[in-house]
Write a protein that holds these residues in place. Structure first.
Motif, PDB file in Angstrom:
ATOM      1  N   LEU A 256      -3.019   4.151  12.290  1.00 53.52           N
ATOM      2  CA  LEU A 256      -3.620   2.846  12.635  1.00 53.52           C
ATOM      3  C   LEU A 256      -4.890   2.811  13.423  1.00 53.52           C
ATOM      4  CD1 LEU A 256      -2.073   0.159  14.201  1.00 53.52           C
ATOM      5  CD2 LEU A 256      -1.728   1.556  16.086  1.00 53.52           C
ATOM      6  N   GLY A 257      -5.480   3.878  13.858  1.00 63.00           N
ATOM      7  CA  GLY A 257      -6.657   4.263  14.283  1.00 63.00           C
ATOM      8  C   GLY A 257      -7.703   4.443  13.106  1.00 63.00           C
ATOM      9  N   GLY A 258      -7.313   5.118  12.135  1.00 63.23           N
ATOM     10  CA  GLY A 258      -8.268   5.277  11.013  1.00 63.23           C
ATOM     11  C   GLY A 258      -8.110   6.635  10.685  1.00 63.23           C
ATOM     12  N   MET A 259      -7.909   6.854   9.387  1.00 60.54           N
ATOM     13  CA  MET A 259      -7.618   8.477   8.902  1.00 60.54           C
ATOM     14  C   MET A 259      -9.048   8.832   8.650  1.00 60.54           C
ATOM     15  SD  MET A 259      -4.693   8.884   6.258  1.00 60.54           S
ATOM     16  CE  MET A 259      -5.348   8.113   4.928  1.00 60.54           C
ATOM     17  N   ALA A 260      -9.240  10.317   8.882  1.00 64.51           N
ATOM     18  CA  ALA A 260     -10.486  11.101   8.643  1.00 64.51           C
ATOM     19  C   ALA A 260     -11.609  10.327   9.386  1.00 64.51           C
ATOM     20  CB  ALA A 260     -10.733  10.859   7.117  1.00 64.51           C
ATOM     21  N   LEU A 296       3.752  -4.217   8.674  1.00 61.82           N
ATOM     22  CA  LEU A 296       2.488  -5.249   8.224  1.00 61.82           C
ATOM     23  C   LEU A 296       1.119  -4.563   8.421  1.00 61.82           C
ATOM     24  CD1 LEU A 296       3.795  -8.483  10.602  1.00 61.82           C
ATOM     25  CD2 LEU A 296       3.608  -8.275   8.039  1.00 61.82           C
ATOM     26  N   VAL A 297       1.241  -3.488   9.170  1.00 61.39           N
ATOM     27  CA  VAL A 297      -0.064  -2.849   9.448  1.00 61.39           C
ATOM     28  C   VAL A 297      -0.272  -1.978   8.044  1.00 61.39           C
ATOM     29  CG1 VAL A 297      -1.198  -0.706  10.532  1.00 61.39           C
ATOM     30  CG2 VAL A 297      -0.239  -2.415  11.752  1.00 61.39           C
ATOM     31  N   VAL A 298       0.937  -1.407   7.634  1.00 64.96           N
ATOM     32  CA  VAL A 298       0.738  -0.649   6.083  1.00 64.96           C
ATOM     33  C   VAL A 298       0.319  -1.700   4.895  1.00 64.96           C
ATOM     34  CG1 VAL A 298       2.041   0.403   4.640  1.00 64.96           C
ATOM     35  CG2 VAL A 298       2.414   1.053   6.789  1.00 64.96           C
ATOM     36  N   LEU A 299       1.152  -2.843   5.164  1.00 67.17           N
ATOM     37  CA  LEU A 299       0.745  -3.757   4.010  1.00 67.17           C
ATOM     38  C   LEU A 299      -0.632  -4.472   3.934  1.00 67.17           C
ATOM     39  CD1 LEU A 299       4.230  -5.541   3.473  1.00 67.17           C
ATOM     40  CD2 LEU A 299       3.180  -3.682   2.068  1.00 67.17           C
ATOM     41  N   PHE A 300      -1.274  -4.550   5.186  1.00 67.69           N
ATOM     42  CA  PHE A 300      -2.272  -5.628   5.220  1.00 67.69           C
ATOM     43  C   PHE A 300      -3.474  -5.107   6.083  1.00 67.69           C
ATOM     44  CE2 PHE A 300       1.463  -8.342   4.907  1.00 67.69           C
ATOM     45  CZ  PHE A 300       1.260  -8.964   3.660  1.00 67.69           C
ATOM     46  N   ALA A 301      -3.307  -4.009   6.702  1.00 66.14           N
ATOM     47  CA  ALA A 301      -4.275  -3.477   7.519  1.00 66.14           C
ATOM     48  C   ALA A 301      -4.648  -1.869   7.347  1.00 66.14           C
ATOM     49  CB  ALA A 301      -4.191  -3.738   9.119  1.00 66.14           C
TER      50      ALA A 301
ATOM     51  N   VAL C  78      19.142  -4.432  -2.146  1.00 65.88           N
ATOM     52  CA  VAL C  78      18.291  -5.236  -2.922  1.00 65.88           C
ATOM     53  C   VAL C  78      17.573  -6.163  -2.307  1.00 65.88           C
ATOM     54  CG1 VAL C  78      18.528  -7.080  -4.674  1.00 65.88           C
ATOM     55  CG2 VAL C  78      20.128  -5.037  -4.778  1.00 65.88           C
ATOM     56  N   ALA C  79      17.892  -6.894  -0.956  1.00 66.68           N
ATOM     57  CA  ALA C  79      17.085  -7.598  -0.264  1.00 66.68           C
ATOM     58  C   ALA C  79      15.831  -6.708   0.370  1.00 66.68           C
ATOM     59  CB  ALA C  79      17.672  -8.030   1.105  1.00 66.68           C
ATOM     60  N   VAL C  80      16.134  -5.510   0.576  1.00 65.71           N
ATOM     61  CA  VAL C  80      15.089  -4.905   1.432  1.00 65.71           C
ATOM     62  C   VAL C  80      14.205  -4.330   0.280  1.00 65.71           C
ATOM     63  CG1 VAL C  80      14.457  -2.362   2.188  1.00 65.71           C
ATOM     64  CG2 VAL C  80      16.258  -3.778   3.192  1.00 65.71           C
ATOM     65  N   GLU C  81      14.746  -4.280  -0.990  1.00 67.14           N
ATOM     66  CA  GLU C  81      13.966  -3.670  -2.110  1.00 67.14           C
ATOM     67  C   GLU C  81      12.705  -5.116  -2.503  1.00 67.14           C
ATOM     68  OE1 GLU C  81      12.630  -2.883  -6.380  1.00 67.14           O
ATOM     69  OE2 GLU C  81      13.439  -4.549  -5.576  1.00 67.14           O
ATOM     70  N   LEU C  82      13.408  -6.147  -2.378  1.00 69.88           N
ATOM     71  CA  LEU C  82      12.744  -7.390  -2.778  1.00 69.88           C
ATOM     72  C   LEU C  82      11.676  -7.603  -1.893  1.00 69.88           C
ATOM     73  CD1 LEU C  82      15.518  -9.395  -4.444  1.00 69.88           C
ATOM     74  CD2 LEU C  82      13.599  -8.161  -5.671  1.00 69.88           C
ATOM     75  N   ILE C  83      11.920  -7.660  -0.611  1.00 67.33           N
ATOM     76  CA  ILE C  83      11.085  -8.057   0.524  1.00 67.33           C
ATOM     77  C   ILE C  83       9.768  -7.130   0.836  1.00 67.33           C
ATOM     78  CG2 ILE C  83      10.829  -8.822   3.132  1.00 67.33           C
ATOM     79  CD1 ILE C  83      13.790  -9.844   2.576  1.00 67.33           C
ATOM     80  N   VAL C  84      10.259  -5.795   0.985  1.00 63.56           N
ATOM     81  CA  VAL C  84       9.363  -4.794   1.450  1.00 63.56           C
ATOM     82  C   VAL C  84       8.853  -3.807   0.336  1.00 63.56           C
ATOM     83  CG1 VAL C  84       8.791  -3.026   3.007  1.00 63.56           C
ATOM     84  CG2 VAL C  84      10.253  -5.178   3.806  1.00 63.56           C
ATOM     85  N   LEU C  85       9.934  -2.963  -0.022  1.00 65.63           N
ATOM     86  CA  LEU C  85       9.790  -1.835  -0.985  1.00 65.63           C
ATOM     87  C   LEU C  85       8.973  -2.081  -2.306  1.00 65.63           C
ATOM     88  CD1 LEU C  85      13.101   0.070  -0.317  1.00 65.63           C
ATOM     89  CD2 LEU C  85      10.773   0.324   0.860  1.00 65.63           C
ATOM     90  N   ARG C  86       9.092  -3.229  -2.941  1.00 61.51           N
ATOM     91  CA  ARG C  86       8.528  -3.553  -3.808  1.00 61.51           C
ATOM     92  C   ARG C  86       6.955  -3.765  -3.883  1.00 61.51           C
ATOM     93  NH1 ARG C  86      10.570  -7.963  -8.379  1.00 61.51           N
ATOM     94  NH2 ARG C  86      12.077  -6.359  -8.603  1.00 61.51           N
ATOM     95  N   ARG C  87       6.352  -3.855  -2.580  1.00 57.52           N
ATOM     96  CA  ARG C  87       5.008  -4.124  -2.455  1.00 57.52           C
ATOM     97  C   ARG C  87       4.533  -2.546  -2.167  1.00 57.52           C
ATOM     98  NH1 ARG C  87       4.842  -9.502  -0.734  1.00 57.52           N
ATOM     99  NH2 ARG C  87       6.834 -10.101  -0.429  1.00 57.52           N
ATOM    100  N   LEU C  88       5.339  -1.632  -2.022  1.00 58.32           N
ATOM    101  CA  LEU C  88       5.146  -0.212  -1.559  1.00 58.32           C
ATOM    102  C   LEU C  88       5.057   0.726  -3.038  1.00 58.32           C
ATOM    103  CD1 LEU C  88       7.147   0.263   1.762  1.00 58.32           C
ATOM    104  CD2 LEU C  88       4.212   0.071   1.555  1.00 58.32           C
ATOM    105  N   TYR C  89       5.372   0.020  -4.153  1.00 57.65           N
ATOM    106  CA  TYR C  89       5.535   1.082  -5.411  1.00 57.65           C
ATOM    107  C   TYR C  89       4.337   1.670  -5.637  1.00 57.65           C
ATOM    108  CZ  TYR C  89      10.296  -0.407  -6.243  1.00 57.65           C
ATOM    109  OH  TYR C  89      11.637  -0.662  -5.914  1.00 57.65           O
ATOM    110  N   ASP C  90       3.082   0.785  -5.610  1.00 61.31           N
ATOM    111  CA  ASP C  90       1.850   1.099  -6.032  1.00 61.31           C
ATOM    112  C   ASP C  90       0.908   2.001  -5.022  1.00 61.31           C
ATOM    113  OD1 ASP C  90       2.459  -0.036  -8.706  1.00 61.31           O
ATOM    114  OD2 ASP C  90       1.414  -1.934  -7.737  1.00 61.31           O
ATOM    115  N   LEU C  94       1.954   8.242   1.604  1.00 59.59           N
ATOM    116  CA  LEU C  94       1.424   7.838   3.178  1.00 59.59           C
ATOM    117  C   LEU C  94       2.173   6.392   3.661  1.00 59.59           C
ATOM    118  CD1 LEU C  94       0.658   9.008   5.813  1.00 59.59           C
ATOM    119  CD2 LEU C  94      -1.730   8.160   5.480  1.00 59.59           C
ATOM    120  N   ASP C  95       1.616   5.706   2.831  1.00 56.36           N
ATOM    121  CA  ASP C  95       1.967   4.284   3.277  1.00 56.36           C
ATOM    122  C   ASP C  95       3.410   4.127   3.042  1.00 56.36           C
ATOM    123  OD1 ASP C  95      -0.527   3.509   3.251  1.00 56.36           O
ATOM    124  OD2 ASP C  95      -0.764   2.023   1.679  1.00 56.36           O
ATOM    125  N   GLN C  96       4.040   4.381   1.948  1.00 61.37           N
ATOM    126  CA  GLN C  96       5.618   4.668   1.772  1.00 61.37           C
ATOM    127  C   GLN C  96       6.301   5.099   3.009  1.00 61.37           C
ATOM    128  OE1 GLN C  96       6.044   6.476  -1.918  1.00 61.37           O
ATOM    129  NE2 GLN C  96       5.044   4.533  -3.101  1.00 61.37           N
TER     130      GLN C  96
END
Lengths: 315, 249, 306
Positions: A256-260, A296-301, C78-90, C94-96
């Motif tokens: 959240l704060g910024g890695m490294a 949302l933070v992970v996906l977008f920020a 399956v709902a969780v996979e479609l809504i969230v996890l699918r966006r995390l495959y790439d 750490l993000d996952q």
């Protein structure tokens, strides 16, 4: 604009520490001791987050078990206090040595692997220590162990909330300075080089394992100090300090704060813990909100707050 | 006869049923430029990986500078004087050209367990690193992040990092890969200038470069050295013509 | 050592083992094929248990509740996979970790909002609630035997699926080399959703079957998730066979260790030391086992990739 782009990180760090230094004044003026404790806690987790940034941000090691060192440091203080050791330097010194030793063992085994294995193994070892603490019935088991007295260091009386607060602030500032030296040193460059391109580092004659292990031990040691401070602040230790969600929270602070960025994780700790406090006053089901915020933070920020504050220099 | 700098003897490496090295024998004298040529899949990159320590052979011996290094760890081989460049550019992408070179200098100067002094401002790293960059023609590009360098410049930096280690033997895995004629000519010139000062094992498809640079050539086909000798001998060898040069010509 | 007690504890260990296998089999494939660190797998186990409790309250039947809970968990997965996890495959690991950590916080709170903070209980069907004498004087709960049987049945089914069918061949290939499978022109997204659904259903089955033995409560999946990680690390990421061997190993070592290690220590040390160290050491046993195996095989017993 140009000048400010150069000075922004420095100004931000001074502002951050200035504000933290003013918390006891505010809490004294408005008779709000709650803030003193809250921000002392925030700074302790900031210390843990800075320590994690060393391995996560600069070493590329996703340790999901840093709560273990918080716990080891805290239990060292608690157990020594239980046996009547009142000297704070001894308590904290043992906490630091014990967490260094545990980090050496966990690091030596875990660093033989990488990627997903590393994440799961660090998590598993932290859980092992959690269950170990639960099974130590002599030291309170599940219920934890109260600490009778916080103790004194020379003229500093840790039972005084303000004095303890400023000691923690000084330790945080000192750790941040030291960490900046370490990441800028030859050691830090070798560590970071191996993070970005392990193959290249090896071809240059840099054996990544050793550098990573040393970084891991440094990090665990600092985190153990944070644990000792946490036990001192709360006058209490319990297995919950090592709960795996705690390890997750520290990772969240760093990202959240910024890695490294070293300073970023401090801001991450402030924001996360204050956000938790605010959400908790709104609803008892605040995790229902925090969870999706994280996603949302992970996906977008992903870049972290520090990049935004410091003018994207570290982007 | 003088003891060669590098001796590869009977090295075997199998992946599943396929032998990428099928009893490779090779000797490189100090200061010699030794080219290894052969069709794709002949086991050239495998051979470099075995010598540099990235892969461990199933059987055979590799002796460098009198010491058996067959099973030694890769970083130790690099410190002993075996430097390599990679076929696919392998640099530290977020570092500048200078920072890459400084890391190489730092590695050459011994262990990096120094925690206090700022490495970036250290003249004992910066000055030799700048010299290395100048040597490979990147003196003016020191502050550029590696990701922003042109392909030819990245290839030159690959060589620069290897040179920064002051090696006894350079392992060059297709240094001209993906280069246009201008860059390739510059690279040949660079390597030509190094001849004599450092031994080279050159894996390369560009035959002009090979015949211009090599003192000796070994031809590798299906994991075996089928011919080895001076360039004109190899060029004349009938078996080589059939196995390799024939299809290229 | 009492051989009857040993037999009973070994069976308890086997029961824990097959439970862990149900969780690990799906998760190891998700790790291996999708290269996704999914912490939320334990949440699906918890959801399975809660749905079991809810459906049993609604239908009054154990079997009907089980038949509803498993597909319902599959749908949640399956709902969780479609809504969230699918966006995390790439994304990187750490993000996952962070994203699925967020999912855990969400699900742990969601069940409290829906079903309240108090633990729920699931009744065992009366036909299975008795005991059976394995040996004279060694009664053993029938329900636990049923779980063992069900787990072995699932293991046999998975073994058939993975080794005998085309889908299984793709799953196996995907676990060791996902890029190659994509290159073969297989609809990799569909394969991902399929595998994830399968994993979710198995986790739901584990949660539903475990529900009568445990109290169904928030965060019940967290501890078992980490045990599942230990299983996957020991077995090797992507290997169903590894998951099975490691699950049984972990289940038996943990259960038998907890039962007998304190007794064993009492033979060697004095009572006081043994009573203090026994439970502590027993609780660390599987993690030390993991460390020991990793010291020799950093990729687990059957692992192909990191």
């Amino acid at each position: 604009m140009r000048v400010s782009a150069i000075d922004r990180p420095r100004i931000a760090v001074f502002a951050l520490f200035g504000l933290l230094a003013l918390v006891p004044v505010y809490s004294g003026l408005f008779d709000q001791p709650f803030y003193l404790t809250l921000f002392a806690r925030v700074m302790i987790f900031a210390l843990a987050a800075v320590s994690l940034d060393l391995v996560l941000g600069f070493g590329g090691m996703v340790s999901f078990g840093h709560a273990a060192y918080l716990g080891v440091g805290a239990y060292a203080v608690g157990i020594l206090a239980y046996h009547g050791v009142d000297s704070v330097p001894i308590r904290w010194g043992v906490a630091i040595l014990a967490s260094a030793a545990v980090a050496l063992f966990i690091g030596a085994v875990s660093l033989r692997t990488s990627g997903m294995y590393f994440i799961m193994i660090t998590l598993a070892f932290a859980q092992m220590l959690f269950y170990l603490a639960v099974s130590l019935k002599a030291y309170g088991g599940d219920d934890g162990l109260p600490i009778a007295r916080r103790g004194t260091i020379g003229p500093i009386d840790l039972n005084n909330g303000t004095q303890l607060y400023y000691l923690i602030l000084i330790l945080l500032a000192a750790t941040l300075t030291l960490a900046h030296r370490v990441v800028g040193s030859r050691f830090g460059r070798a560590l970071e080089g191996a993070k970005w391109n392990e193959r290249r580092a090896i071809a240059l004659g840099i054996a990544p394992y050793r550098y990573r292990l040393v970084a891991f031990v440094i990090s665990g040691t600092v985190c153990g100090l944070a644990g000792a401070l946490l036990a001192t602040l709360t006058s209490f230790v319990s297995p919950s300090y090592m709960a795996w969600t705690r390890s997750g929270e520290v990772i969240v602070m760093v990202v959240l704060g910024g890695m490294a960025t070293l300073t970023g994780p401090i801001i991450g700790a402030v924001v996360l813990l204050v956000l938790e406090e605010i959400l908790a006053t709104l609803t008892i089901h605040w995790m229902l909100i925090l969870g999706p915020i994280l996603i949302l933070v992970v996906l977008f920020a992903r870049r972290g707050l520090w990049g935004w504050i410091a003018g994207d220099r570290h982007g | 006869m003088v003891e060669p700098l590098l001796t590869v003897a009977g090295v075997i490496k199998r992946f599943g049923g396929i032998a990428a090295s099928d009893g490779v024998d090779l000797a490189i004298a100090a200061g010699e430029c030794h080219a290894v040529i052969g069709p794709n899949g002949a086991g050239k990159t495998t051979l470099i990986a075995e010598i540099s320590g990235e892969l461990l052979p199933d059987a055979g011996r590799i002796v460098f500078d009198g010491a058996d290094i067959t099973h030694g760890p890769a970083p130790r081989r690099a410190r002993a004087g075996l430097a390599r460049s990679f076929q696919v550019t392998c640099l530290i992408p977020s570092f500048t050209a200078l920072e890459n070179a400084m890391l190489a200098i730092q590695a050459r100067q011994g262990h990096s367990f120094r925690f206090w002094r700022a490495a970036r401002a250290d003249p004992s790293l910066k000055e030799p690193a700048m010299e290395v960059l100048a040597r490979v023609g990147l003196g003016g590009r020191a502050k550029v992040p590696v990701g922003a360098l042109a392909h030819g410049e990245q290839r030159a930096l690959e060589i620069g990092l290897a040179l920064a280690l002051e090696p006894r033997l350079l392992l060059l895995d297709e240094p001209m890969a993906g280069m246009g004629p201008v860059d390739a000519a510059r690279m040949i010139e660079l390597l030509d200038g190094l001849k004599g000062s450092v031994a080279m094992l050159l894996v390369e498809h560009d035959m002009d470069a090979v015949f211009r640079l090599a003192d000796r050539i070994s031809v590798l086909v299906y994991g075996k050295v089928i011919a080895s000798g001076r360039p004109e001998e190899v060029r004349a060898d009938a078996e080589v013509k059939r196995a390799y040069l024939g299809e290229a010509a | 050592m009492d051989p009857v007690l040993l037999l009973v504890q070994a069976l308890n260990g086997l029961q824990l083992g097959v439970m862990l296998f149900l969780l690990a089999a799906g998760l190891t494939l998700v790790f291996g094929i999708m290269n996704l660190v999914n912490l939320a797998h334990g949440s699906l186990y918890m959801v399975g248990a809660y749905l079991m409790a809810a459906f049993q309250g609604w239908t009054g039947s154990f079997v009907a509740a089980l038949l509803l809970a498993v597909p319902a968990t599959l749908l949640v997965g399956v709902a969780v996979e479609l809504i969230v996890l699918r966006r995390l495959y790439d994304r990187d690991h750490l993000d996952q970790v962070l994203g699925t950590f967020g999912l855990i916080l969400f699900f742990n709170e969601l069940v409290r909002v829906i079903w309240g903070p108090a633990a729920l209980f699931v009744a065992m069907p009366s036909a299975l609630s008795g005991t059976v004498a394995l040996l004279p004087g060694a009664p053993y709960p029938v329900y636990r035997l049923v779980i063992i049987g069900a787990g072995l049945l699932v293991a046999a089914f998975l073994s058939w699926l993975v080794t005998q069918t085309r889908t299984g061949m793709l799953i196996r290939a995907g676990a060791s080399n996902p890029i190659m499978v994509a290159a073969l022109g297989v609809d990799i997204r569909l394969l991902f959703t399929l595998v994830f659904g399968l994993g979710a259903a198995l986790a739901g089955l584990a949660g539903a079957l475990a529900a009568p033995l445990l109290s169904v409560e928030s965060a019940m999946g967290d501890g078992v998730l980490i045990l599942t990680f230990v299983v996957i690390v020991i077995g090797g990421i992507g290997s169903i066979r590894g998951a099975f061997v490691a699950a049984v190993l972990v289940g038996i070592v943990d259960t038998v260790g907890r039962a007998f290690l304190p007794i064993l220590l009492r033979e060697i040390f004095n009572r006081q030391v043994a009573n203090a160290a026994g439970p502590a050491l027993a609780s660390m046993l599987i993690y030390l086992l993991m460390a020991a195996i990793l010291a020799f095989r950093p990729r687990g017993l059957f692992g192909a990739r990191g």
